[in-house]
Design a protein around this motif. Structure first.
Motif, PDB file in Angstrom:
ATOM      1  N   GLU A 139       0.822  -1.212   0.000  1.00 20.11           N
ATOM      2  CA  GLU A 139       0.000   0.000   0.000  1.00 20.11           C
ATOM      3  C   GLU A 139       0.855   1.261   0.000  1.00 20.11           C
ATOM      4  O   GLU A 139       0.475   2.281  -0.549  1.00 20.11           O
ATOM      5  N   ARG A 140       2.035   1.219   0.616  1.00 24.63           N
ATOM      6  CA  ARG A 140       2.910   2.389   0.711  1.00 24.63           C
ATOM      7  C   ARG A 140       4.344   1.906   0.852  1.00 24.63           C
ATOM      8  O   ARG A 140       4.621   0.729   0.612  1.00 24.63           O
ATOM      9  N   ASP A 181       8.735   5.070  -2.596  1.00 30.50           N
ATOM     10  CA  ASP A 181       7.572   5.857  -2.974  1.00 30.50           C
ATOM     11  C   ASP A 181       6.487   5.695  -1.921  1.00 30.50           C
ATOM     12  O   ASP A 181       5.901   4.620  -1.766  1.00 30.50           O
ATOM     13  N   GLU A 182       6.190   6.769  -1.184  1.00 30.55           N
ATOM     14  CA  GLU A 182       5.218   6.698  -0.105  1.00 30.55           C
ATOM     15  C   GLU A 182       3.817   6.383  -0.613  1.00 30.55           C
ATOM     16  O   GLU A 182       2.963   5.925   0.149  1.00 30.55           O
ATOM     17  N   GLY A 183       3.568   6.616  -1.899  1.00 33.51           N
ATOM     18  CA  GLY A 183       2.272   6.292  -2.475  1.00 33.51           C
ATOM     19  C   GLY A 183       2.130   4.840  -2.881  1.00 33.51           C
ATOM     20  O   GLY A 183       1.054   4.437  -3.333  1.00 33.51           O
ATOM     21  N   GLY A 184       3.189   4.029  -2.745  1.00 33.40           N
ATOM     22  CA  GLY A 184       3.102   2.619  -3.079  1.00 33.40           C
ATOM     23  C   GLY A 184       2.872   2.351  -4.542  1.00 33.40           C
ATOM     24  O   GLY A 184       2.198   1.382  -4.911  1.00 33.40           O
ATOM     25  N   THR A 189      -3.294   8.239  -3.721  1.00 30.92           N
ATOM     26  CA  THR A 189      -3.327   7.933  -2.303  1.00 30.92           C
ATOM     27  C   THR A 189      -4.278   8.902  -1.609  1.00 30.92           C
ATOM     28  O   THR A 189      -4.969   9.678  -2.242  1.00 30.92           O
ATOM     29  N   ILE A 246      -5.813   4.859   3.659  1.00 35.72           N
ATOM     30  CA  ILE A 246      -5.015   3.634   3.723  1.00 35.72           C
ATOM     31  C   ILE A 246      -5.621   2.479   2.935  1.00 35.72           C
ATOM     32  O   ILE A 246      -4.943   1.485   2.688  1.00 35.72           O
TER      33      ILE A 246
END
Length: 521
Positions: free
Chosen positions: A311-312, A318-321, A346, A349
């Motif tokens: 998911e992330r 990349d924090e957006g996964g 995003t 969650i």
């Protein structure tokens, strides 16, 4: 300008570029339907009804309508809604419904009276209390013997209860069902029913010998003492060498949500439950986080490739996964990123909460996941299911994933994974790639760009400088300035150390490619 100043400028540019990109973020993928998350796809890829283009998909939807079932007859290019699969065990009770964490699989061997080819759906049915809050859970199993046209309730793996937000909740979650070589059915799941023993949540499994009607005793696979760490969302995949690999999220661990991986010879013994396993992590320290899915494909080398979606990410990922993590050494050594076909948005969650990935006959990959709404990204109720098909390059090793000395990662929308590494000048600057390979002569291609003043980095393979280098402009680059350094070098069987040493001036490095077509995207 000093190396320190160059690197500081790189960081400043990275922040500025990241902010610019965030303000213009656009999803990539085709809209299927509203859906909060948790996509699962099954394929008719073997006998008795072999048709690899025939796919069935389930996911979570908002509300009490059941689990939506969608069908594709062309490998995922087009989809049709077939039905909503509803709770048969509590039929007629409006407070009960199949709602969460569906997992769809097609049996490749017979199990407990069910023939090979039977479809199995497991999902979390929930019962609401008088205040319309979830008070009871039931991990149910259903079977279809007619390609998904009708479904029959088989049984319950385990029941739980309590509001999910309560600290004393006895919840059960996230079934993942497989059939072992001996025909027994195994269900992996998460449980909060061991808190009195000092476990916030555990991963466990049960066995069934009658096709999911009844289930045996519970066996713990991951149980971290202390009452804080919360392992969850176990997914198990069979690897090409016959082993089973389990990934899971470790919520509230030392690195919150970091994906861990454990291995088993028989699908039942994953070692000491109190041991985490190994982190999925790149050489630079990036790691996927939360809601992982593991898949194995027979491409990328003699050992195939393990791919993990999440998911992330943390550690600079990349924090957006929006990238997958892959490993071509059966789980040994470092992991590498590759851009996902669907570029989700995003905001909550549930966007990207468990994803589906499969390889099509033409070698491309179908990716399906959930994405948040541009209008209200914080609301999972407005999430949508997106799908897309694209090739995945398992022969390219991203520079931002390599071990870095006097280098920093920098966002760049023209780089292959939207990031690159800014490599400082001089022999003390280095990017180190640990790459699994076959023995023999291989072609190495390094994509790089000048930063103001032209220079060429040097390649070392297992400590030796590689000669015979050629340098030319990259004809496929979307932005001008990229160059490709091409060399041929002998590699050893197994892991090789390939270093990119700093040149006379600062350089940007996109990726190192091992063989493959230089003109391919």
């Amino acid at each position: 300008m000093t190396l320190k100043a160059w690197l500081a400028m790189g960081i400043a540019m990275a922040l500025g570029t990241a902010q610019a990109q965030e303000g213009h973020e656009v999803a990539v993928g085709t809209h299927l339907a509203p859906g909060t998350g948790y996509v699962s796809v099954a394929r008719f890829d073997d006998a008795p009804a072999k048709d690899p283009r025939h796919l069935l998909m389930v996911f979570e939807q908002d509300g009490m309508g059941g689990i939506p079932l969608w069908e594709s007859r062309d490998g995922g290019d087009h989809w049709t809604h077939l039905m909503d699969i509803t709770d048969q065990a509590h039929k007629g009770n409006a407070k009960w419904q199949l709602r969460w964490q569906p997992h769809l699989m097609r049996m490749q061997r017979a199990s407990g009276g069910l023939a090979a080819g039977t479809l199995i759906l497991s999902a979390n049915a929930t019962g609401n209390d008088e205040h319309e809050h979830v008070g009871t859970q039931d991990l149910q199993v259903y079977a279809s013997t007619d390609e998904g046209k009708t479904w029959t309730y088989r049984g319950s793996v385990i029941k739980g209860g309590g509001k999910p937000s309560d600290k004393d909740n006895k919840g059960v979650w996230e079934t993942n069902i497989h059939v072992l070589d001996d025909g027994r059915m195994v269900a992996y799941y998460s449980s909060e029913q061991h808190k009195a023993e000092g476990y916030n949540q555990v991963l466990a499994h049960k066995l069934s010998t009658d096709g999911g009607k009844t289930w045996g005793k519970e066996v713990l696979d991951v149980a971290i003492p202390g009452g804080v760490e919360r392992p969850g969302m176990a997914i198990v995949e069979r690897l090409g060498d016959g082993r089973y690999a389990m990934t899971y999220e470790n919520i509230d661990g030392p690195q919150n949500g970091q994906v861990q991986i454990k291995f088993s010879r028989d699908g039942l013994d994953f070692g000491d439950p109190q041991r985490h396993g190994d982190p999925v992590i790149t050489q630079s320290g990036a790691w996927p986080a939360a809601c992982p899915v593991i898949r194995w494909f027979p491409v990328g080398g003699p050992e195939g490739v393990i791919v993990v979606s999440a998911e992330r990410a943390g550690g600079g990922g990349d924090e957006g996964g929006r990238a997958f993590y892959f490993n071509t050494a059966s789980g040994r050594g470092p992991w590498w990123e590759v851009r996902a076909p669907v570029q989700k948005l995003t905001g909550n969650i549930h966007a990207g909460w468990t994803q589906a990935l499969l390889q099509r006959d033409d070698g491309s990959f179908l990716h399906v996941t959930s994405s948040s709404s541009p209008q209200d990204p914080l609301s999972p109720r407005l999430n949508e299911i997106l799908y897309n098909t694209a090739p995945l390059r398992f022969d390219r090793y991203e520079a931002e994933d390599a071990a870095m000395t006097n280098a920093v990662p920098v966002p760049d929308r023209h780089a292959s994974n939207l990031r690159k590494a800014r490599l400082g000048a001089g022999s003390q600057a280095r990017l180190r790639f640990q790459i699994n390979s076959t023995a023999g002569l291989h072609t190495l291609r390094l994509r790089f760009a000048d930063v103001g003043i032209a220079a060429t980095p040097a390649l070392r393979v297992n400590g030796a400088v590689v000669g015979g280098q050629s340098n030319y402009s990259d004809p496929t680059a979307k932005a001008s300035g990229w160059n490709v350094l091409t060399v041929k070098a002998p590699l050893l069987a197994g892991f090789n150390t390939i270093d990119v040493d700093g040149a006379a001036y600062v350089q940007d490095v996109d990726y190192l490619q091992l063989d493959g077509d230089a003109d391919a995207p």
